[in-house]
Design an enzyme around this catalytic site. Sequence first.
Site, PDB file in Angstrom:
ATOM      1  N   HIS A 162       5.840 -13.815 -38.102  1.00 30.25           N
ATOM      2  CA  HIS A 162       4.676 -13.782 -37.616  1.00 30.25           C
ATOM      3  C   HIS A 162       4.276 -14.481 -36.470  1.00 30.25           C
ATOM      4  O   HIS A 162       3.900 -15.839 -36.734  1.00 30.25           O
ATOM      5  CB  HIS A 162       3.511 -14.002 -38.719  1.00 30.25           C
ATOM      6  CG  HIS A 162       2.193 -13.696 -38.284  1.00 30.25           C
ATOM      7  ND1 HIS A 162       1.220 -13.066 -39.261  1.00 30.25           N
ATOM      8  CD2 HIS A 162       1.391 -13.842 -37.294  1.00 30.25           C
ATOM      9  CE1 HIS A 162       0.167 -13.066 -38.726  1.00 30.25           C
ATOM     10  NE2 HIS A 162       0.239 -13.521 -37.533  1.00 30.25           N
ATOM     11  N   HIS A 182      -4.132 -20.916 -27.893  1.00 29.80           N
ATOM     12  CA  HIS A 182      -5.288 -20.844 -27.090  1.00 29.80           C
ATOM     13  C   HIS A 182      -5.540 -21.984 -26.098  1.00 29.80           C
ATOM     14  O   HIS A 182      -5.172 -23.073 -26.487  1.00 29.80           O
ATOM     15  CB  HIS A 182      -6.420 -20.834 -28.130  1.00 29.80           C
ATOM     16  CG  HIS A 182      -6.618 -19.724 -29.051  1.00 29.80           C
ATOM     17  ND1 HIS A 182      -6.975 -18.290 -28.641  1.00 29.80           N
ATOM     18  CD2 HIS A 182      -6.211 -19.333 -30.302  1.00 29.80           C
ATOM     19  CE1 HIS A 182      -7.056 -17.482 -29.393  1.00 29.80           C
ATOM     20  NE2 HIS A 182      -6.509 -18.071 -30.329  1.00 29.80           N
ATOM     21  N   ASN A 216      -1.449  -8.047 -30.862  1.00 25.61           N
ATOM     22  CA  ASN A 216      -2.946  -8.240 -30.408  1.00 25.61           C
ATOM     23  C   ASN A 216      -3.261  -8.843 -29.292  1.00 25.61           C
ATOM     24  O   ASN A 216      -3.945  -9.941 -28.994  1.00 25.61           O
ATOM     25  CB  ASN A 216      -3.821  -9.151 -31.610  1.00 25.61           C
ATOM     26  CG  ASN A 216      -3.280 -10.658 -31.743  1.00 25.61           C
ATOM     27  OD1 ASN A 216      -2.383 -10.824 -31.258  1.00 25.61           O
ATOM     28  ND2 ASN A 216      -4.160 -11.716 -32.062  1.00 25.61           N
ATOM     29  N   HIS A 223       0.205 -14.654 -43.713  1.00 21.29           N
ATOM     30  CA  HIS A 223      -0.304 -15.877 -43.795  1.00 21.29           C
ATOM     31  C   HIS A 223      -1.289 -16.036 -45.068  1.00 21.29           C
ATOM     32  O   HIS A 223      -2.647 -16.379 -44.818  1.00 21.29           O
ATOM     33  CB  HIS A 223      -1.351 -16.297 -42.387  1.00 21.29           C
ATOM     34  CG  HIS A 223      -2.026 -15.257 -41.867  1.00 21.29           C
ATOM     35  ND1 HIS A 223      -2.905 -14.176 -42.535  1.00 21.29           N
ATOM     36  CD2 HIS A 223      -1.994 -14.596 -40.726  1.00 21.29           C
ATOM     37  CE1 HIS A 223      -3.357 -13.543 -41.909  1.00 21.29           C
ATOM     38  NE2 HIS A 223      -3.002 -13.684 -40.416  1.00 21.29           N
ATOM     39  N   LYS A 267       0.963  -3.543 -37.717  1.00 18.40           N
ATOM     40  CA  LYS A 267       0.109  -4.591 -38.090  1.00 18.40           C
ATOM     41  C   LYS A 267      -1.442  -4.058 -38.269  1.00 18.40           C
ATOM     42  O   LYS A 267      -1.927  -3.212 -37.672  1.00 18.40           O
ATOM     43  CB  LYS A 267      -0.079  -5.643 -36.967  1.00 18.40           C
ATOM     44  CG  LYS A 267      -1.132  -6.785 -37.438  1.00 18.40           C
ATOM     45  CD  LYS A 267      -0.420  -7.801 -38.316  1.00 18.40           C
ATOM     46  CE  LYS A 267      -1.787  -8.695 -38.878  1.00 18.40           C
ATOM     47  NZ  LYS A 267      -1.416 -10.152 -38.349  1.00 18.40           N
ATOM     48  N   HIS A 291      -3.364  -8.397 -42.044  1.00 12.16           N
ATOM     49  CA  HIS A 291      -4.346  -9.629 -41.910  1.00 12.16           C
ATOM     50  C   HIS A 291      -5.289  -9.340 -43.287  1.00 12.16           C
ATOM     51  O   HIS A 291      -6.321  -8.348 -43.057  1.00 12.16           O
ATOM     52  CB  HIS A 291      -5.151  -9.575 -40.569  1.00 12.16           C
ATOM     53  CG  HIS A 291      -5.845 -10.768 -40.436  1.00 12.16           C
ATOM     54  ND1 HIS A 291      -5.592 -11.865 -39.726  1.00 12.16           N
ATOM     55  CD2 HIS A 291      -7.108 -11.077 -41.213  1.00 12.16           C
ATOM     56  CE1 HIS A 291      -6.578 -12.810 -39.837  1.00 12.16           C
ATOM     57  NE2 HIS A 291      -7.595 -12.187 -40.710  1.00 12.16           N
ATOM     58  N   HIS A 303       2.579 -15.315 -32.301  1.00  9.77           N
ATOM     59  CA  HIS A 303       1.797 -14.785 -31.229  1.00  9.77           C
ATOM     60  C   HIS A 303       2.402 -15.201 -30.126  1.00  9.77           C
ATOM     61  O   HIS A 303       2.358 -16.496 -29.750  1.00  9.77           O
ATOM     62  CB  HIS A 303       0.280 -15.151 -31.510  1.00  9.77           C
ATOM     63  CG  HIS A 303      -0.349 -14.405 -32.565  1.00  9.77           C
ATOM     64  ND1 HIS A 303      -1.144 -13.419 -32.493  1.00  9.77           N
ATOM     65  CD2 HIS A 303      -0.422 -14.947 -33.787  1.00  9.77           C
ATOM     66  CE1 HIS A 303      -1.632 -13.014 -33.594  1.00  9.77           C
ATOM     67  NE2 HIS A 303      -1.231 -13.963 -34.571  1.00  9.77           N
ATOM     68  N   LEU A 304       2.637 -14.336 -28.855  1.00  9.68           N
ATOM     69  CA  LEU A 304       3.381 -14.892 -27.700  1.00  9.68           C
ATOM     70  C   LEU A 304       2.621 -14.657 -26.590  1.00  9.68           C
ATOM     71  O   LEU A 304       2.579 -15.168 -25.555  1.00  9.68           O
ATOM     72  CB  LEU A 304       4.664 -14.210 -27.568  1.00  9.68           C
ATOM     73  CG  LEU A 304       5.975 -14.759 -28.244  1.00  9.68           C
ATOM     74  CD1 LEU A 304       7.086 -13.943 -27.964  1.00  9.68           C
ATOM     75  CD2 LEU A 304       6.162 -16.213 -28.150  1.00  9.68           C
ATOM     76  N   ARG A 305       1.362 -13.837 -26.822  1.00  7.91           N
ATOM     77  CA  ARG A 305       0.537 -13.488 -25.691  1.00  7.91           C
ATOM     78  C   ARG A 305       1.266 -12.814 -24.485  1.00  7.91           C
ATOM     79  O   ARG A 305       2.410 -12.305 -24.755  1.00  7.91           O
ATOM     80  CB  ARG A 305      -0.421 -14.696 -25.107  1.00  7.91           C
ATOM     81  CG  ARG A 305      -0.774 -15.637 -26.350  1.00  7.91           C
ATOM     82  CD  ARG A 305      -1.624 -15.002 -27.130  1.00  7.91           C
ATOM     83  NE  ARG A 305      -2.450 -16.093 -27.980  1.00  7.91           N
ATOM     84  CZ  ARG A 305      -3.028 -15.675 -29.337  1.00  7.91           C
ATOM     85  NH1 ARG A 305      -2.974 -14.404 -29.651  1.00  7.91           N
ATOM     86  NH2 ARG A 305      -3.827 -16.577 -29.879  1.00  7.91           N
ATOM     87  N   LEU A 328      -7.375 -18.379 -38.627  1.00  8.11           N
ATOM     88  CA  LEU A 328      -7.903 -17.448 -39.554  1.00  8.11           C
ATOM     89  C   LEU A 328      -6.712 -16.996 -40.067  1.00  8.11           C
ATOM     90  O   LEU A 328      -5.482 -16.634 -39.697  1.00  8.11           O
ATOM     91  CB  LEU A 328      -8.728 -16.378 -38.800  1.00  8.11           C
ATOM     92  CG  LEU A 328      -9.830 -17.030 -38.292  1.00  8.11           C
ATOM     93  CD1 LEU A 328     -10.853 -15.903 -37.219  1.00  8.11           C
ATOM     94  CD2 LEU A 328     -11.147 -17.150 -39.251  1.00  8.11           C
ATOM     95  N   ASP A 349       2.654 -17.906 -37.463  1.00 11.44           N
ATOM     96  CA  ASP A 349       1.516 -17.465 -37.053  1.00 11.44           C
ATOM     97  C   ASP A 349       0.781 -18.535 -35.932  1.00 11.44           C
ATOM     98  O   ASP A 349      -0.145 -18.705 -35.465  1.00 11.44           O
ATOM     99  CB  ASP A 349       0.114 -17.442 -37.982  1.00 11.44           C
ATOM    100  CG  ASP A 349      -1.075 -16.910 -37.695  1.00 11.44           C
ATOM    101  OD1 ASP A 349      -0.936 -16.161 -36.492  1.00 11.44           O
ATOM    102  OD2 ASP A 349      -2.097 -16.954 -38.128  1.00 11.44           O
TER     103      ASP A 349
HETATM  104  C1  NCD Z   1      -4.529 -15.330 -34.301  1.00  6.52           C
HETATM  105  C2  NCD Z   1      -4.760 -15.091 -32.651  1.00  6.52           C
HETATM  106  O1  NCD Z   1      -5.328 -16.447 -32.134  1.00  6.52           O
HETATM  107  O2  NCD Z   1      -4.166 -14.297 -32.062  1.00  6.52           O
HETATM  108  N1  NCD Z   1      -5.587 -16.394 -34.721  1.00  6.52           N
HETATM  109  C3  NCD Z   1      -5.498 -16.959 -35.904  1.00  6.52           C
HETATM  110  O3  NCD Z   1      -6.706 -17.761 -36.441  1.00  6.52           O
HETATM  111  N2  NCD Z   1      -4.334 -16.801 -36.889  1.00  6.52           N
HETATM  112  C4  NCD Z   1      -4.778 -13.990 -35.068  1.00  6.52           C
HETATM  113  C5  NCD Z   1      -4.403 -13.984 -36.378  1.00  6.52           C
HETATM  114  O4  NCD Z   1      -3.236 -13.750 -36.664  1.00  6.52           O
HETATM  115  O5  NCD Z   1      -5.452 -13.849 -37.149  1.00  6.52           O
HETATM  116 ZN    ZN Z   2      -1.641 -14.163 -36.471  1.00  3.02          ZN
END
Ligand code: NCD
Ligand code: ZN
Length: 348
Positions: free
Chosen positions: A17, A255, A45, A178, A103, A140, A19-21, A223, A251
Amino acid sequence: MTEAAPTLSLTRPDDWHLHLRDGPTLAAVAPDTARRFGRAIVMPNLLPPVTTTAQALAYRERVLAAVPAGLSFEPLMALYLTDETTPAEILRARASGAVAAVKLYPAGATTHSDAGVTDLARTHGALAAMAETGLPLLIHGEVTDPQVDIFDRERVFLERSLLPLIERFPRLKVVLEHVSTREGVARVQDGPERLAATLTPHHLLLSRNAMFAGGLRPHHFCLPVAKREEDRLALVEAATSGHPRFFLGTDSAPHPRRRKESASAPGGIYTAHAAIELYAEVFEQAGALDRLEAFASFHGPDFYGLPRNRERVTLVREPWTVPASLAMGEEELVPFRAGERVAWKLAG
Ligand code: NCD
Ligand code: ZN
């Protein structure tokens, strides 16, 4: 004579799990993951979200282009489920060989989830196709009902949505992502073989007190939000127990500092710079370092029906200080433990 620091050799782990953006953020963060992990499930996402196989294949190429030369890292793509996802799209995703999962974000549950599912009943056609073709559903697991206390959103989701879903689709593989509560842990332990959960380093290391320690701490906000200490202890117990349906999923969610330190900070904690090292701390504190490899490198591929990695990585018990901030394109990123120490270090 000084004694050599203890080392730990592991089969190269995978991150189930992540996030690479995209764009400059992707370029900045992908090397941290590619240095540590063999594969990662890349969350869809983005803005706009990755809802089609064609988009997932194009995103996969952009991820591969961000991997430094000499590292072999395989992105496993995930499709973003919406009310409109068709069974045909699921079949295309499966046939592509590049999409490993789908997802489910309940609409409004987290960062970039506005296009998510408004009513699970609308996804039944897609879910049936997933059950048929063996594509897992990654959830989620939080309700978005504003009446429900934010610390109860996972618990309520388990009863209202997860149990009925599992019963309705008896062949669907499901990962509760998560997991953050002891009730979530219990649901997975008592659930069928096709139900698993990922555990993040921050939920294993922090309770909700960390969000309020000496003031409001936006860099500890994610989250689902961290829960009570008793929940954290249940997560550590699940991770270190050797139970095969709990596995690693960071996860890690970058940001920009300017957004995290604003009047409405988005959820997300960046851990990719020290991910396997932080898990090693958790397992060491629990006296279970001998179980880290199965959690990090075996249980995930076994659940997904993929081969285990063949290469190895080495960790050294040599504390180091995490930089106060990292460059992320034109932005700054505050990593987990910024300015503080991590007990284990990746060798090489
Ligand atoms: C994740 C994100 O920033 O994309 N944020 C987070 O708080 N984990 C999204 C997610 O997995 O809920
Ligand atoms: Zn996530």
